[in-house]
Design an enzyme around this catalytic site. Structure first.
Site, PDB file in Angstrom:
ATOM      1  N   HIS A   1       0.825  -1.205   0.000  1.00 16.38           N
ATOM      2  CA  HIS A   1       0.000   0.000   0.000  1.00 16.38           C
ATOM      3  C   HIS A   1       0.858   1.254   0.000  1.00 16.38           C
ATOM      4  O   HIS A   1       0.561   2.229  -0.665  1.00 16.38           O
ATOM      5  CB  HIS A   1      -0.926  -0.022   1.213  1.00 16.38           C
ATOM      6  CG  HIS A   1      -2.033  -1.007   1.050  1.00 16.38           C
ATOM      7  ND1 HIS A   1      -2.877  -1.352   2.058  1.00 16.38           N
ATOM      8  CD2 HIS A   1      -2.425  -1.707  -0.019  1.00 16.38           C
ATOM      9  CE1 HIS A   1      -3.751  -2.242   1.612  1.00 16.38           C
ATOM     10  NE2 HIS A   1      -3.484  -2.470   0.357  1.00 16.38           N
TER      11      HIS A   1
ATOM     12  N   ARG B   1      -5.202  -0.312 -16.718  1.00 14.87           N
ATOM     13  CA  ARG B   1      -4.984  -1.658 -16.154  1.00 14.87           C
ATOM     14  C   ARG B   1      -5.942  -1.854 -14.981  1.00 14.87           C
ATOM     15  O   ARG B   1      -5.654  -1.449 -13.862  1.00 14.87           O
ATOM     16  CB  ARG B   1      -3.540  -1.795 -15.662  1.00 14.87           C
ATOM     17  CG  ARG B   1      -2.485  -1.817 -16.770  1.00 14.87           C
ATOM     18  CD  ARG B   1      -1.099  -1.944 -16.156  1.00 14.87           C
ATOM     19  NE  ARG B   1      -0.086  -2.370 -17.093  1.00 14.87           N
ATOM     20  CZ  ARG B   1       0.885  -1.573 -17.561  1.00 14.87           C
ATOM     21  NH1 ARG B   1       0.946  -0.310 -17.189  1.00 14.87           N
ATOM     22  NH2 ARG B   1       1.781  -2.041 -18.401  1.00 14.87           N
TER      23      ARG B   1
ATOM     24  N   ARG C   1      -8.786  -2.300 -20.020  1.00 22.01           N
ATOM     25  CA  ARG C   1      -8.372  -3.686 -20.210  1.00 22.01           C
ATOM     26  C   ARG C   1      -8.986  -4.517 -19.094  1.00 22.01           C
ATOM     27  O   ARG C   1      -8.865  -4.159 -17.919  1.00 22.01           O
ATOM     28  CB  ARG C   1      -6.852  -3.794 -20.153  1.00 22.01           C
ATOM     29  CG  ARG C   1      -6.410  -5.244 -20.264  1.00 22.01           C
ATOM     30  CD  ARG C   1      -4.923  -5.372 -20.321  1.00 22.01           C
ATOM     31  NE  ARG C   1      -4.301  -5.186 -19.016  1.00 22.01           N
ATOM     32  CZ  ARG C   1      -2.991  -5.232 -18.816  1.00 22.01           C
ATOM     33  NH1 ARG C   1      -2.179  -5.408 -19.845  1.00 22.01           N
ATOM     34  NH2 ARG C   1      -2.496  -5.079 -17.617  1.00 22.01           N
TER      35      ARG C   1
ATOM     36  N   GLU D   1      -0.133  -9.887 -27.393  1.00 25.22           N
ATOM     37  CA  GLU D   1       1.059 -10.045 -26.564  1.00 25.22           C
ATOM     38  C   GLU D   1       1.527 -11.493 -26.502  1.00 25.22           C
ATOM     39  O   GLU D   1       2.525 -11.801 -25.874  1.00 25.22           O
ATOM     40  CB  GLU D   1       0.851  -9.449 -25.168  1.00 25.22           C
ATOM     41  CG  GLU D   1      -0.466  -9.760 -24.507  1.00 25.22           C
ATOM     42  CD  GLU D   1      -0.703  -8.971 -23.215  1.00 25.22           C
ATOM     43  OE1 GLU D   1       0.205  -8.297 -22.715  1.00 25.22           O
ATOM     44  OE2 GLU D   1      -1.832  -9.056 -22.713  1.00 25.22           O
TER      45      GLU D   1
ATOM     46  N   ASN E   1       5.626  -5.609 -23.744  1.00 24.58           N
ATOM     47  CA  ASN E   1       6.360  -6.211 -22.616  1.00 24.58           C
ATOM     48  C   ASN E   1       6.246  -7.730 -22.669  1.00 24.58           C
ATOM     49  O   ASN E   1       7.229  -8.452 -22.593  1.00 24.58           O
ATOM     50  CB  ASN E   1       5.792  -5.742 -21.265  1.00 24.58           C
ATOM     51  CG  ASN E   1       5.782  -4.245 -21.128  1.00 24.58           C
ATOM     52  OD1 ASN E   1       6.541  -3.561 -21.797  1.00 24.58           O
ATOM     53  ND2 ASN E   1       4.904  -3.723 -20.280  1.00 24.58           N
ATOM     54  N   ASP E   2       5.000  -8.199 -22.792  1.00 15.09           N
ATOM     55  CA  ASP E   2       4.809  -9.646 -22.844  1.00 15.09           C
ATOM     56  C   ASP E   2       5.212 -10.206 -24.199  1.00 15.09           C
ATOM     57  O   ASP E   2       5.858 -11.254 -24.270  1.00 15.09           O
ATOM     58  CB  ASP E   2       3.352  -9.994 -22.521  1.00 15.09           C
ATOM     59  CG  ASP E   2       3.121 -10.034 -21.018  1.00 15.09           C
ATOM     60  OD1 ASP E   2       3.962 -10.618 -20.314  1.00 15.09           O
ATOM     61  OD2 ASP E   2       2.123  -9.457 -20.550  1.00 15.09           O
TER      62      ASP E   2
ATOM     63  N   ARG F   1      10.650 -11.366 -18.484  1.00 15.29           N
ATOM     64  CA  ARG F   1      10.782  -9.914 -18.356  1.00 15.29           C
ATOM     65  C   ARG F   1      11.186  -9.476 -16.956  1.00 15.29           C
ATOM     66  O   ARG F   1      11.650  -8.353 -16.759  1.00 15.29           O
ATOM     67  CB  ARG F   1       9.496  -9.210 -18.806  1.00 15.29           C
ATOM     68  CG  ARG F   1       8.327  -9.330 -17.866  1.00 15.29           C
ATOM     69  CD  ARG F   1       7.021  -8.930 -18.522  1.00 15.29           C
ATOM     70  NE  ARG F   1       6.392  -7.780 -17.891  1.00 15.29           N
ATOM     71  CZ  ARG F   1       5.166  -7.352 -18.168  1.00 15.29           C
ATOM     72  NH1 ARG F   1       4.437  -7.949 -19.111  1.00 15.29           N
ATOM     73  NH2 ARG F   1       4.672  -6.315 -17.568  1.00 15.29           N
TER      74      ARG F   1
ATOM     75  N   CYS G   1       1.252  -0.508 -26.344  1.00 14.30           N
ATOM     76  CA  CYS G   1       1.155   0.030 -24.984  1.00 14.30           C
ATOM     77  C   CYS G   1       2.178  -0.557 -24.021  1.00 14.30           C
ATOM     78  O   CYS G   1       2.025  -0.450 -22.813  1.00 14.30           O
ATOM     79  CB  CYS G   1      -0.256  -0.142 -24.431  1.00 14.30           C
ATOM     80  SG  CYS G   1      -0.781  -1.854 -24.328  1.00 14.30           S
TER      81      CYS G   1
HETATM   82  C1  PEP Z   1       2.427  -5.510 -21.983  1.00 11.88           C
HETATM   83  O1  PEP Z   1       2.526  -6.726 -21.776  1.00 11.88           O
HETATM   84  O2  PEP Z   1       3.160  -4.881 -22.762  1.00 11.88           O
HETATM   85  C2  PEP Z   1       1.393  -4.728 -21.281  1.00 11.88           C
HETATM   86  C3  PEP Z   1       1.165  -3.471 -21.575  1.00 11.88           C
HETATM   87  O3  PEP Z   1       0.711  -5.357 -20.285  1.00 11.88           O
HETATM   88  P1  PEP Z   1       1.312  -5.552 -18.806  1.00 11.88           P
HETATM   89  O4  PEP Z   1       2.622  -4.811 -18.753  1.00 11.88           O
HETATM   90  O5  PEP Z   1       0.292  -5.013 -17.887  1.00 11.88           O
HETATM   91  O6  PEP Z   1       1.475  -7.030 -18.764  1.00 11.88           O
HETATM   92 MG    MG Z   2       0.945  -7.755 -20.772  1.00 10.20          MG
END
Ligand code: PEP
Ligand code: MG
Length: 756
Positions: free
Chosen positions: A369, A476, A512, A612, A635-636, A646, A683
């Site tokens: 928190h 998110r 999302r 992703e 990212n994924d 990652r 994103c």
């Molecule tokens: C991603 O995977 O790029 C993404 C934006 O989702 P998260 O980082 O929340 O997994």
């Molecule tokens: Mg992701």
């Protein structure tokens, strides 16, 4: 001896101890009387006290029942034998057959071979173990829960006696690795980025509970009741204060407020008062017990709740004792770097946010928190900095480098200068970006680029206006789920989504659906299975399709909030078209339900998928027939393309997103989407780095979503980029076979005056 040791006899024992403590004799003599009194009262043949001495050694200081000649002779290392184990783990042990326990270490000089059962508890002061109190019996006695409770209560009183007595020199009990006053660089865990310099303010509860044993238990109960009432009132006022008007940090505080009402916690304090402690001593005892018990639990959610309970216990002590760590704001330095073992959310807000520059914690986790509140306050935080409190002095100069999860204590001139320069440069850049806010994100050769924000807290949405971004490209939704104590119901979700839409003021917001599971643990989720690869595990759409009620409730809430609005919904981690179809069917069912209940439809509804998981790259035609938009979660996607976790620090620089395989994959997506007229954005984190974002524009992206602080730098890059020329250059580069294209792209940017 009956198995139970009722409250009234605990009370009797405590008042005996009080008499001994107030009586005559040296501290050593009084300690001898204390162990005798405990042994008599608990009907044990042995009662011994071991105290921690310099060098992490536990020394027998007093005993009733073991050989007196062993006193000050028998010594055990921390972790050695049962006594050492109790101290090392700061947790009690009660064993009917102690000698057969694997940790048992036989010490012949004590004569303990005659005793089979043993029960021991740690002596704890200010969160540190200072010794062990143990009892033993000849028979294989089963000690009861109540007896253990009594011993813990006695241990608390004894800890105070020991600390006030100089039995062990204070310098001996200080942590051994005191580092003097040299400059020091310490590493920790990233909890929030940014850079700050200031002076250390050590956050330590400073309450000293002097009177431990109650004279009039009824009066203590009365005082406790009044203090609880005061505390609840003060928390309510804090919740009403202007600083925490809305957003998830308010939810965090509300969850905290709920813990303050927790009947179990309050009744344990009342029981401790009934057993003979004063109200403040009872609060402290329950605080110690809770800490010690919960420290054994690995579950990060529960470990975080210790902090809330610690925070509340201190707050309650403040109401009972009237003073304590009340902060005199005028005494705080201008640039506070707060250093704490850990903090509750409300405790952080006790500090004037105008003076608070950074936070260093010995504990803490990204989902704690306090980290969420610190992010909302935009201060850098480094967590899990081992032993920092022992290595820092109040008012020491400190630099917090949140981006690299490191802190510099008493930095030398050279180090300090580097950071002052970079803090100043940041400030300057911020000022420049602020001036770009109202200018369009358009390249000099006329390409309009849409810059969107990634958000997860309502405060992130509040950055929309100041950043000049076009909307929220990724909201998110799991973050609000993660900070709550229970699954939010449809109405509270709808309220939150409504606030997000209101805050966005007509600009598009892409919601999302829940990307929970894996490492994004929901506290109330009863999944007991540990997954070997959580990122590739039961998460996101996999989880919500298997538990459709959760997804349907979320969709219902989104439809309620989105009535009359432009509503965009996106499903995460889609790996095959069938998953999108299944999620879409649930949405259609909710849409019919919503209409049947007389709900107004959204003014426009667009439903998209995140790309992703690489399998989707090979289903583009089928997918593009179904979706209204696509958003690449780089990212994924990147971690799955390269099979490179990652979150693994060893692999962070192993592969580069600015490499032919990634850029070719991304170009394929853009080309496919353009052919079918499906809007596509990206994103992931790479969208927030100017050089990476430049490459994204070069392969065809025109919409990028990023974290709020990145918008200024990306807009500056866009406004300095001739895109036509870059596209041509990148096409050629992607046909090469290098490990990384980064140096070439950087050189290109330099040569062409692109602001990266
Ligand atoms: C991603 O995977 O790029 C993404 C934006 O989702 P998260 O980082 O929340 O997994
Ligand atoms: Mg992701």
């Amino acid at each position: 001896m009956s198995a139970a040791h009722p409250i009234s006899s605990t009370r009797r024992l405590l008042s005996r101890l009080r008499d001994v403590m107030a009586g005559s004799g040296t501290a050593q003599e009084r300690l001898g009387k204390v162990v005798a009194a405990i042994a008599a009262d608990l009907v044990t043949e042995v009662c011994s006290v071991y105290l921690l001495r310099a060098g992490e050694v536990l020394e027998l200081f007093a005993t009733q029942g073991l050989k007196p000649s062993a006193v000050h002779k028998t010594r055990l290392r921390l972790g050695e034998g049962l006594i050492g184990e109790i101290a090392a783990h700061a947790s009690p042990l009660a064993l009917s057959d102690a000698q057969n326990h694997p940790s048992f270490a036989f010490r012949p000089e004590t004569g303990e071979e005659a005793f089979h059962s043993m029960m021991g508890v740690p002596l704890v002061r200010e969160g540190r173990v200072i010794g062990v109190l143990a009892v033993q019996n000849r028979t294989k006695r089963q000690y009861s829960e109540e007896e253990l409770e009594t011993l813990e209560t006695v241990a608390m009183v004894l800890s105070e006696l020991v600390c006030g007595s100089e039995l062990v020199g204070r310098e001996e009990t200080l942590p051994v690795d005191g580092i003097g006053l040299l400059p020091l660089r310490l590493e920790g865990t990233f909890l929030n980025g940014g850079l700050a310099q200031g002076v250390a303010v050590l956050h330590r509860p400073r309450f000293v509970v002097r009177q431990l044993v109650a004279e009039e238990p009824d009066k203590e109960l009365e005082d406790l009741g009044a203090a609880i009432k005061d505390m609840h009132g003060a928390l309510d006022r804090m919740l009403e204060s202007t600083l925490v008007t809305s957003g998830e940090h308010r939810d965090v505080l509300e969850a905290y407020r709920m813990i303050a009402e927790d009947a179990g916690w309050l009744s344990r304090i009342e029981d401790a008062v009934r057993s003979g402690l004063t109200a403040p001593a009872a609060v402290q005892k329950v605080q110690n017990d809770t800490r010690l018990r919960m420290n054994q639990i690995a579950d990060p959610y529960f470990r975080e709740r210790i902090q809330d309970l610690d925070d509340l216990a201190n707050r309650l002590l403040q109401h009972l004792l009237g003073d304590g760590p009340g902060l005199d704001v005028s005494e705080l330095p201008e640039n506070v770097i707060l250093v704490a073992r850990n903090l509750g959310p409300a405790e952080l807000l006790d500090y004037d946010p105008k003076r608070l520059r950074g936070l260093i914690l010995e504990e803490g986790s990204p989902s704690s928190h306090v980290a969420i509140i610190a992010r909302a306050l935009d201060i850098p935080v480094v967590g899990r900095v081992a032993g920092v409190l022992a290595k820092i002095e109040s008012l020491d100069p400190v630099i917090v480098d949140g981006d690299n999860a490191q802190v510099f204590l008493r930095p030398g001139e050279d180090v300090a200068q580097v950071f002052y320069d970079s803090i100043a440069a940041r400030e300057q850049r911020r000022a420049i970006f602020a001036r770009l806010r109202d200018l369009p994100a358009e390249t000099p050769d006329g390409h309009a680029i849409s810059l969107m924000l990634n958000a997860g807290l309502l405060v992130d949405v509040q950055h929309l206006a100041e950043s000049g971004a076009d909307g929220i490209g990724l909201y998110r939704t799991e973050i609000p789920f993660m900070v709550r104590a229970e699954l939010p119901d449809v109405e509270s979700q709808a309220t939150l989504y409504r606030k997000v839409l209101d805050e966005a003021g007509g600009r598009p917001v892409v919601f999302r659906t829940l990307d929970a599971g894996g490492d994004k643990v929901l506290p109330y989720w009863n999944s007991t299975e540990e997954e070997e690869n959580p990122a590739m595990g039961w998460r996101a759409i996999r989880l919500t399709l298997d538990r459709p009620a959760i997804l349907r409730q979320q969709l219902r809430a989104l439809l309620l909030a989105g009535a009359g609005h432009d509503l965009r919904i996106m499903f995460p981690m889609i790996a095959e078209v069938a998953e999108f179809d299944a999620a879409r069917r649930l949405l259609d069912r909710e849409l019919s339900r919503h209409a049947a209940a007389g709900g107004a439809p959204p003014s426009d509804l667009r439903v998209g998928a995140m790309l992703e998981v690489p399998s989707l790259l090979f289903q583009m035609p089928a997918l593009l027939k179904r979706v209204d938009f696509l958003s690449v979660g780089s990212n994924d996607l990147f971690q799955f393309l390269f099979a490179s976790d990652r979150g693994n620090p060893r692999l962070i620089d192993r592969y580069d997103p600015l490499s032919p395989p990634v850029l070719n994959a991304l170009r394929t997506v853009v080309v496919n989407c353009a052919e079918k007229g499906v809007p596509v954005s990206l994103c992931g984190e790479m969208g927030g780095h100017p050089l990476d974002a430049m490459a994204l524009l070069g392969v065809g992206f025109r919409t990028i979503s990023m974290s709020p602080p990145a918008v200024g730098a990306i807009k500056a890059m866009v406004r300095s980029l001739d895109l036509g020329e870059l596209e041509h250059y990148i096409r050629g580069l992607c046909e090469t076979d290098g490990h990384t294209l980064r140096p070439k792209l950087r050189a290109y940017a330099k040569d062409h005056g692109v602001a990266i």
